[in-house]
Write a protein that holds these residues in place. Structure first.
Motif, short mmCIF file in Angstrom:
data_model
loop_
_atom_site.label_atom_id
_atom_site.label_comp_id
_atom_site.label_asym_id
_atom_site.label_seq_id
_atom_site.Cartn_x
_atom_site.Cartn_y
_atom_site.Cartn_z
N PHE A 195 9.49 7.49 4.22
CA PHE A 195 9.11 6.80 3.18
C PHE A 195 9.45 5.28 3.39
CE2 PHE A 195 10.25 11.14 1.84
CZ PHE A 195 8.99 11.47 1.26
N GLU A 196 9.39 4.90 4.65
CA GLU A 196 9.42 3.36 4.65
C GLU A 196 8.25 2.58 4.01
OE1 GLU A 196 9.40 5.37 7.03
OE2 GLU A 196 11.36 5.25 8.02
N ASN A 197 8.58 1.41 3.47
CA ASN A 197 7.53 0.66 2.48
C ASN A 197 7.27 1.22 1.35
OD1 ASN A 197 7.88 -1.49 4.61
ND2 ASN A 197 6.25 -0.25 5.70
N ARG A 198 7.78 2.55 0.85
CA ARG A 198 7.75 3.06 -0.32
C ARG A 198 8.79 3.00 -1.51
NH1 ARG A 198 2.47 6.01 -0.73
NH2 ARG A 198 1.63 5.54 1.42
N THR A 199 8.24 2.54 -2.58
CA THR A 199 9.06 2.46 -3.79
C THR A 199 9.23 3.63 -4.46
OG1 THR A 199 8.48 0.07 -3.94
CG2 THR A 199 9.77 1.08 -5.73
N VAL A 200 10.26 4.15 -4.66
CA VAL A 200 10.41 5.57 -5.30
C VAL A 200 11.50 5.27 -6.58
CG1 VAL A 200 11.54 7.86 -4.99
CG2 VAL A 200 10.69 6.59 -3.19
N LEU A 201 11.12 5.76 -7.76
CA LEU A 201 11.89 5.49 -8.98
C LEU A 201 12.21 7.15 -9.53
CD1 LEU A 201 12.74 4.53 -11.65
CD2 LEU A 201 10.25 5.02 -12.82
N ILE A 202 13.52 7.17 -9.51
CA ILE A 202 14.12 8.55 -9.72
C ILE A 202 14.98 8.31 -10.91
CG2 ILE A 202 15.85 10.14 -9.05
CD1 ILE A 202 15.49 9.31 -5.96
N THR A 203 14.59 9.02 -12.07
CA THR A 203 15.23 9.28 -13.28
C THR A 203 16.51 10.23 -13.35
OG1 THR A 203 13.96 10.69 -14.38
CG2 THR A 203 13.30 8.20 -14.45
N GLU A 251 20.05 9.93 -2.47
CA GLU A 251 20.52 9.69 -1.15
C GLU A 251 19.55 10.30 -0.16
OE1 GLU A 251 24.11 12.03 -1.10
OE2 GLU A 251 25.23 10.93 -2.37
N ALA A 252 18.82 11.35 -0.23
CA ALA A 252 17.74 11.77 0.64
C ALA A 252 16.92 10.93 0.70
CB ALA A 252 17.36 13.28 0.18
N PHE A 253 16.18 10.40 0.02
CA PHE A 253 15.01 9.30 -0.11
C PHE A 253 15.51 8.03 0.53
CE2 PHE A 253 12.76 12.02 -2.98
CZ PHE A 253 11.42 12.17 -2.59
N ALA A 254 16.72 7.78 0.22
CA ALA A 254 17.25 6.46 0.80
C ALA A 254 17.49 6.75 2.43
CB ALA A 254 18.79 6.24 0.38
N ALA A 255 17.89 7.91 2.86
CA ALA A 255 18.07 8.01 4.35
C ALA A 255 16.72 8.24 4.98
CB ALA A 255 18.80 9.54 4.50
N LYS A 256 15.62 8.39 4.33
CA LYS A 256 14.52 8.46 4.74
C LYS A 256 13.34 7.21 4.76
CE LYS A 256 14.27 13.03 5.70
NZ LYS A 256 14.00 13.42 7.04
N GLY A 257 14.39 6.09 4.32
CA GLY A 257 13.84 4.67 4.30
C GLY A 257 13.30 4.08 3.17
N THR A 312 12.95 2.65 -0.63
CA THR A 312 13.31 1.44 -1.47
C THR A 312 13.43 2.15 -2.86
OG1 THR A 312 12.23 -0.16 -0.32
CG2 THR A 312 12.97 -0.66 -2.58
N LEU A 313 14.66 2.34 -3.42
CA LEU A 313 15.06 2.93 -4.55
C LEU A 313 15.14 2.04 -5.86
CD1 LEU A 313 17.35 5.52 -3.19
CD2 LEU A 313 15.09 5.85 -3.44
N ILE A 314 14.61 2.76 -6.74
CA ILE A 314 15.12 2.45 -8.37
C ILE A 314 15.48 3.47 -9.05
CG2 ILE A 314 14.13 1.07 -10.57
CD1 ILE A 314 13.45 -0.44 -8.21
N LEU A 315 16.82 3.21 -9.57
CA LEU A 315 17.55 4.50 -9.86
C LEU A 315 17.82 4.18 -11.24
CD1 LEU A 315 20.08 5.22 -7.24
CD2 LEU A 315 17.55 6.03 -7.49
N SER A 316 17.53 5.10 -12.42
CA SER A 316 17.64 5.15 -13.67
C SER A 316 18.58 6.22 -14.17
CB SER A 316 16.49 4.64 -14.64
OG SER A 316 16.00 6.01 -14.75
N ASP A 317 19.40 5.92 -15.45
CA ASP A 317 20.12 6.97 -16.19
C ASP A 317 20.69 6.35 -17.51
OD1 ASP A 317 21.23 9.91 -14.84
OD2 ASP A 317 22.24 9.05 -16.65
N ARG A 318 21.03 7.23 -18.39
CA ARG A 318 21.39 6.80 -19.43
C ARG A 318 23.11 6.30 -19.36
NH1 ARG A 318 21.40 11.78 -23.85
NH2 ARG A 318 22.67 13.21 -22.65
N SER A 319 23.60 6.91 -18.17
CA SER A 319 25.04 6.93 -18.07
C SER A 319 25.00 5.70 -17.10
CB SER A 319 25.47 8.14 -17.17
OG SER A 319 26.71 7.97 -16.50
#
Length: 253
Positions: free
Chosen positions: A2-10, A22-28, A30-37
């Motif tokens: 997943f290098e050069n891929r932007t992944v949004l995880i809610t 954690e798994a997507f980060a380990a595969k390269g 770029t993460l956008i992570l969201s939560d109400r917490s």
């Protein structure tokens, strides 16, 4: 992968969302992570990701997440729409109006708003990148495939997620966007733990929970995340509109 891929995880503050991050980060990725917490900020800091406080039931917050991804990386390639809530086991006639409305607003309408904001960005990308729009993976539930006794409104919302997934897949099949869903059975997460711990006898409650599962056990987070990676992989380019059951064999009956 997943290098050069932007992944949004809610819903990434804990549970499957954090495990997926954690798994997507380990595969390269770029993460956008969201939560109400605000715990999502700690997960993001640990993984070198961008953390956002966002309410899955808010259309404006979904717009904000897509805008932030594009602002920071220029594109949004994969979304894992994982945010959701459950309710304590109760029969349909016992379910308070407030509980029913909250579950529908987060689990069903929240998914609608996610798709409504993510799809236009991916359609734009498809035009710019020779049909490579992106991939959307919705986290539904086995309760979206079968009847869920004492989880009626939750199951109804998750059935709706399956319907949205299939409709979005058909509408975008020729627009460079794949849309699929995973449908986990009971998995060892904080949400499942809360349901178990609400019972007077937690051990008996877990045994009762897996009684109808041919494997006679809960799923593990790593098993669910493995399916997420498979479904989201750019190499998995011919699969769309599918609902992948990860249930220990329940739907084999």
């Amino acid at each position: 992968m997943f290098e050069n891929r932007t992944v949004l995880i809610t819903g990434a503050a804990a549970g499957l969302g954090a495990a997926a991050a954690e798994a997507f980060a380990a595969k390269g990725a770029t993460l956008i992570l969201s939560d109400r917490s605000d715990k999502v900020m700690g997960v993001a800091e640990r993984l070198g990701a961008t953390g956002l406080i966002a309410d899955a039931a808010s259309l404006d917050d979904h717009k904000m997440q897509v805008a932030k991804a594009v602002e920071q990386t220029g594109h949004l390639d994969i979304t894992i729409n994982n945010a959701g809530i459950a309710h304590p086991p109760m029969r349909i006639e016992q379910t308070p109006e407030q509980v029913a409305r909250m579950v529908v607003e987060v689990d069903l309408l929240g998914m609608m708003w996610a798709l409504q904001t993510q799809i236009p960005q991916m359609q734009k990308q498809a035009l710019e990148r020779d049909g490579d729009g992106g991939c959307i993976l919705n986290v539904a539930s086995i309760a979206g495939l079968v009847g869920a006794s004492t989880l009626g409104i939750y199951g109804a919302a998750k059935h709706g997620v399956v319907g949205l997934t299939k409709a979005a897949a058909i509408e975008n099949a020729r627009r460079g966007i794949r849309v699929n869903a995973i449908c986990p059975g009971f998995t060892r997460t904080a949400m499942t733990g809360d349901l178990i711990n609400m019972a007077p006898d937690a051990e008996a409650a877990e045994a009762d929970m897996v009684r109808g599962v041919p494997m006679r056990r809960l799923g593990e987070q790593a098993e669910i995340v493995s399916a997420m990676l498979f479904a989201a992989s750019p190499e998995n380019s011919f699969m769309t509109g599918q609902t992948i059951a990860l249930d220990g064999g329940v739907t084999a009956y």
